[in-house]
Motif scaffolding. Structure first.
Motif, PDB file in Angstrom:
ATOM      1  N   ARG A  66      25.755  54.608  41.424  1.00  0.00           N
ATOM      2  CA  ARG A  66      25.128  53.449  40.778  1.00  0.00           C
ATOM      3  C   ARG A  66      23.679  53.746  40.405  1.00  0.00           C
ATOM      4  N   ALA A  94      29.745  56.556  30.632  1.00  0.00           N
ATOM      5  CA  ALA A  94      30.805  55.608  30.980  1.00  0.00           C
ATOM      6  C   ALA A  94      31.096  55.745  32.466  1.00  0.00           C
ATOM      7  N   VAL A  95      31.374  54.619  33.104  1.00  0.00           N
ATOM      8  CA  VAL A  95      31.657  54.614  34.538  1.00  0.00           C
ATOM      9  C   VAL A  95      33.069  54.091  34.773  1.00  0.00           C
ATOM     10  N   PHE A  97      34.930  52.516  37.738  1.00  0.00           N
ATOM     11  CA  PHE A  97      34.533  51.980  39.035  1.00  0.00           C
ATOM     12  C   PHE A  97      35.642  52.119  40.064  1.00  0.00           C
ATOM     13  N   GLU A  99      36.543  49.834  42.118  1.00  0.00           N
ATOM     14  CA  GLU A  99      37.359  48.616  42.066  1.00  0.00           C
ATOM     15  C   GLU A  99      37.839  48.420  40.635  1.00  0.00           C
ATOM     16  N   ARG A 102      39.075  45.008  39.202  1.00  0.00           N
ATOM     17  CA  ARG A 102      38.092  43.976  38.911  1.00  0.00           C
ATOM     18  C   ARG A 102      37.205  44.371  37.747  1.00  0.00           C
ATOM     19  N   SER A 103      37.262  45.626  37.370  1.00  0.00           N
ATOM     20  CA  SER A 103      36.405  46.088  36.280  1.00  0.00           C
ATOM     21  C   SER A 103      37.040  45.845  34.906  1.00  0.00           C
ATOM     22  N   PHE A 105      38.851  43.268  32.243  1.00  0.00           N
ATOM     23  CA  PHE A 105      38.741  41.829  32.021  1.00  0.00           C
ATOM     24  C   PHE A 105      40.133  41.221  31.871  1.00  0.00           C
ATOM     25  N   PRO A 106      40.539  40.357  32.810  1.00  0.00           N
ATOM     26  CA  PRO A 106      41.916  39.838  32.794  1.00  0.00           C
ATOM     27  C   PRO A 106      42.210  38.933  31.600  1.00  0.00           C
ATOM     28  N   TRP A 150      46.655  42.376  34.397  1.00  0.00           N
ATOM     29  CA  TRP A 150      47.344  41.903  35.599  1.00  0.00           C
ATOM     30  C   TRP A 150      48.853  42.005  35.474  1.00  0.00           C
ATOM     31  N   GLN A 157      46.660  50.198  35.647  1.00  0.00           N
ATOM     32  CA  GLN A 157      45.335  49.606  35.448  1.00  0.00           C
ATOM     33  C   GLN A 157      44.262  50.685  35.493  1.00  0.00           C
ATOM     34  N   ALA A 161      41.439  51.777  32.667  1.00  0.00           N
ATOM     35  CA  ALA A 161      40.000  51.950  32.893  1.00  0.00           C
ATOM     36  C   ALA A 161      39.556  53.340  32.421  1.00  0.00           C
ATOM     37  N   ARG A 164      39.527  53.406  28.611  1.00  0.00           N
ATOM     38  CA  ARG A 164      38.348  52.710  28.091  1.00  0.00           C
ATOM     39  C   ARG A 164      37.132  53.639  28.119  1.00  0.00           C
ATOM     40  N   ALA A 165      36.995  54.370  29.233  1.00  0.00           N
ATOM     41  CA  ALA A 165      35.868  55.286  29.354  1.00  0.00           C
ATOM     42  C   ALA A 165      35.980  56.432  28.353  1.00  0.00           C
TER      43      ALA A 165
ATOM     44  N   ASP B 165      32.519  38.115  38.566  1.00  0.00           N
ATOM     45  CA  ASP B 165      32.744  39.263  39.436  1.00  0.00           C
ATOM     46  C   ASP B 165      31.621  40.288  39.261  1.00  0.00           C
ATOM     47  N   VAL B 167      31.605  43.388  39.811  1.00  0.00           N
ATOM     48  CA  VAL B 167      32.091  44.626  39.181  1.00  0.00           C
ATOM     49  C   VAL B 167      32.227  44.427  37.667  1.00  0.00           C
ATOM     50  N   ALA B 168      32.717  43.262  37.254  1.00  0.00           N
ATOM     51  CA  ALA B 168      32.832  42.975  35.820  1.00  0.00           C
ATOM     52  C   ALA B 168      31.440  42.958  35.182  1.00  0.00           C
ATOM     53  N   THR B 171      30.254  46.478  34.903  1.00  0.00           N
ATOM     54  CA  THR B 171      30.968  47.141  33.817  1.00  0.00           C
ATOM     55  C   THR B 171      30.301  46.812  32.486  1.00  0.00           C
ATOM     56  N   SER B 174      27.048  48.626  32.284  1.00  0.00           N
ATOM     57  CA  SER B 174      27.148  50.072  32.116  1.00  0.00           C
ATOM     58  C   SER B 174      27.505  50.441  30.679  1.00  0.00           C
ATOM     59  N   TYR B 175      28.233  49.565  29.979  1.00  0.00           N
ATOM     60  CA  TYR B 175      28.532  49.825  28.570  1.00  0.00           C
ATOM     61  C   TYR B 175      27.468  49.215  27.650  1.00  0.00           C
ATOM     62  N   TRP B 266      45.731  33.491  31.008  1.00  0.00           N
ATOM     63  CA  TRP B 266      45.522  34.718  31.777  1.00  0.00           C
ATOM     64  C   TRP B 266      45.156  34.447  33.226  1.00  0.00           C
ATOM     65  N   ARG B 271      49.083  31.752  35.284  1.00  0.00           N
ATOM     66  CA  ARG B 271      50.002  32.741  34.728  1.00  0.00           C
ATOM     67  C   ARG B 271      51.330  32.801  35.473  1.00  0.00           C
ATOM     68  N   GLU B 273      52.771  34.403  38.053  1.00  0.00           N
ATOM     69  CA  GLU B 273      53.526  35.513  38.612  1.00  0.00           C
ATOM     70  C   GLU B 273      53.292  35.497  40.115  1.00  0.00           C
ATOM     71  N   ARG B 276      49.710  38.954  44.496  1.00  0.00           N
ATOM     72  CA  ARG B 276      49.784  40.144  45.317  1.00  0.00           C
ATOM     73  C   ARG B 276      49.067  39.945  46.628  1.00  0.00           C
TER      74      ARG B 276
END
Ligand SMILES: Nc1ncnc2c1ncn2[C@@H]1O[C@H](COP(=O)(O)OP(=O)(O)OP(=O)(O)O)[C@@H](O)[C@H]1O
Ligand SMILES: [Mg+2]
Lengths: 277, 276
Positions: A66, A94-95, A97, A99, A102-103, A105-106, A150, A157, A161, A164-165, B165, B167-168, B171, B174-175, B266, B271, B273, B276
């Protein structure tokens, strides 16, 4: 992008420096509690190299990454990327991650997830579509474009990621224990995927893992970290043949030697041993 | 109240029982029919005074009479318009300020106590001020509606922005997403479920305050018609109008929920399902 011939295993001393980490120190300041996650790290990575960073859990690998990514301010020392001091997320990086779930976008489809950074980089539409298609093909997910993250398995997944990178065409690709949560077979496939993408794209890769085998199998060089407070124990050059194969490479006597060496280093560190500075 | 209770509890008790429970909607209808029967029979049997609670059939015929007047439709329109305008203003203000305050930590820290002070002030306490400013104009009621709905929306949006989030967020950083892109692609979608909840809560509160304002201040709308019916002794008509207001509430809630489902396909809560 580098102009060096793709796949040529660049020798550190003969090529330009991509990343220079100097005396990096990071102390997390909490309420009445401060954690020295990284004590003193110094290393360099040449352009086009694939370097693995290995260290026990809690060693500060994510912290280091980081700081390199400009997402975290260091307490002392500096990170220099392509000649410029990192103060925030630099362009051309580009990273992936730790996780990864969670990185992503759902609320977006796989395709939109991969395309979004390219839009933000203002890549023209036709070019963008090509990059997205190629990246998804490279990770074997061309069919999953319209799915939402998801709806995919963990391994899929993770490949999104990575796609994308990769589509972003970074000079520097940072990966934080990207395969920690997938099964052994998927993991082997993804390892080979990273190697082949690295060779094809000529990108510099910094790959963080706590898995000794993985670091030796993947890297040209392995930087071994002590546990917290973290210093570099040793930089091990991996002199295995450039063409790696899960079965062949892993059964080489040299592989076993390197693996044992890295293992020993980490064991010593746990016993309180620190390299003489 | 009774409807919700009868509908909710048995639906969940799946398995173990020998006979299959009725579907929730059927139980809901049975509850409703029970209520109607009680309201119809109690006054007829002389259990309650017809002057206070006329039989349900009287209410229905009063409603039919109302529906034949232009005044009723005019009032209905006034109420819906006041409600919609008030809610829209509250939504826009709540969302914009929520994202701004929630997105800038320093601002949030500075605004926290102010919000905690202003929020609990009941909207009706502002009636004297509203009358002072706008008289019995529809703007008086609008002020109440906006004030009450605004806090519902703002608080939800603040929660939503907080829920992004990390992490989101990293992300996006970072971009090198620009701040506005971060709002559009990360903060907005995360906060959307909360906004929807804010909309639903705000819509209900806005309707309450719209009717309250009309009743007490006398601005045009169904609330004023209820007051007029009450003072002129048209008890069945008064109940008829109350039923209309109740129905508006139900329809608003149904629409809000449908909008929620569409916008959040989403989202884990929608959704459908296996988690988990
Ligand atoms: N935000 C934070 N605040 C305070 N301390 C932190 C924070 N993040 C990490 N730490 C501490 O810093 C140390 C290193 O954490 P880090 O996440 O970098 O380890 P890691 O090597 O990535 O571990 P793993 O292999 O489990 O991912 C740990 O002791 C951890 O408790
Ligand atoms: Mg980590």
């Amino acid at each position: 992008m580098t102009t060096a011939p793709i796949g040529a295993a660049a020798r550190p001393e003969s090529s330009t420096t991509m990343l220079d980490v100097r005396n990096l120190k990071k102390v997390y300041e909490g309420r009445g509690r401060s954690v020295e996650a990284v004590r003193d790290l110094t290393f360099t990575i040449a352009s086009g190299e694939l370097v693995c960073i290995v260290g026990p859990s809690g060693a500060g690998k994510t912290t280091l990454l980081r700081c390199v990514a400009g997402l975290l301010d260091s307490t002392a020392g500096e990170v220099v990327l392509e000649g410029e001091r990192v103060t925030g997320p630099p362009p051309g990086m580009a990273v992936v991650f730790q996780e990864y779930g969670r990185s992503l976008f759902p609320w977006m489809t796989v395709r939109q997830n991969v395309e979004l950074p390219l839009k933000e980089k203002k890549v023209p539409k036709a070019e963008r579509q090509r990059l997205v298609r190629e990246a998804l093909e490279a990770v074997g997910l061309a069919d999953a474009q319209g799915a939402h993250p998801w709806q995919l398995s963990g391994g899929m997944q993770q490949r999104v990621a990575i796609a994308r990178a990769v589509a972003y065409e970074p000079h520097l690709l940072l990966m934080d224990e990207p395969f920690a949560a997938v099964d052994a077979q998927t993991r082997a496939d993804l390892e080979d995927l990273v190697r082949s993408l690295w060779k094809r794209l000529g990108v510099t890769v910094l790959f963080v893992t706590h898995d000794i085998d993985e670091s030796v199998y993947l890297g040209q060089r392995v930087i071994v970290l002590s546990d917290s407070p973290t210093v570099v124990l040793e930089e091990v050059t991996i002199d295995l043949p450039d063409e790696r194969d899960q079965l062949v490479t892993r059964s080489l006597p040299r592989f076993a030697e390197l693996r044992a060496h890295v293992y020993e280093l980490i064991q010593q560190a746990k016993g309180g041993h620190r390299p003489a500075s | 109240m009774t409807v919700a209770v009868t509908a909710g509890t048995p639906g969940r008790g799946r398995g173990g029982r020998r006979h299959r429970p009725l579907p929730t909607w059927a139980l809901g209808l049975i509850g409703l029919a029970g209520l109607v029967t009680v309201v119809e029979l109690a006054p007829r049997a002389g259990l309650v005074d017809e002057r206070f609670l006329p039989p349900f059939s009287d209410m229905v015929s009063a409603l039919a009479d109302q529906a034949a007047t232009a005044e009723f439709w005019q009032s209905l329109l006034e109420t819906l318009r006041g409600w919609a305008i008030g809610l829209s203003i509250a939504m826009v203000a709540g969302v914009v300020l929520g994202i701004l305050i929630g997105g800038i930590p320093l601002l949030r820290a500075a605004m926290n106590s102010t919000i905690e002070f202003l929020r609990p002030i009941p909207s009706v306490a502002l009636i004297p001020l509203a009358v002072l400013l706008f008289g019995t104009d529809m703007r008086s009621t609008l002020l109440l509606v906006v004030y009450a709905a605004f806090w519902q929306v703002l608080v939800q949006v603040l929660y939503g922005v907080q829920d992004v989030d990390p992490v989101a967020r990293e992300t996006a950083r970072s971009y090198r997403f620009r701040p506005l892109t971060q709002v559009r692609t990360v903060i907005w979608p995360t906060a959307l479920p909360y906004m929807m909840t804010g909309f639903r809560l705000g819509a209900a509160v806005a309707l309450i305050l719209e009717i309250t304002g009309e009743l007490i201040i006398g601005s045009p709308g169904l609330g004023r018609q209820i007051a007029v019916a009450q003072t002129s002794g048209a008890v069945a008509a008064m109940y008829a109008l109350v039923i209309v207001v109740g129905l508006i509430g139900v329809v608003v809630n149904v629409i809000a929920r449908a909008a929620e489902r569409r916008a959040l396909r989403w989202h884990p809560s929608i959704r459908g399902e296996v988690p988990r």
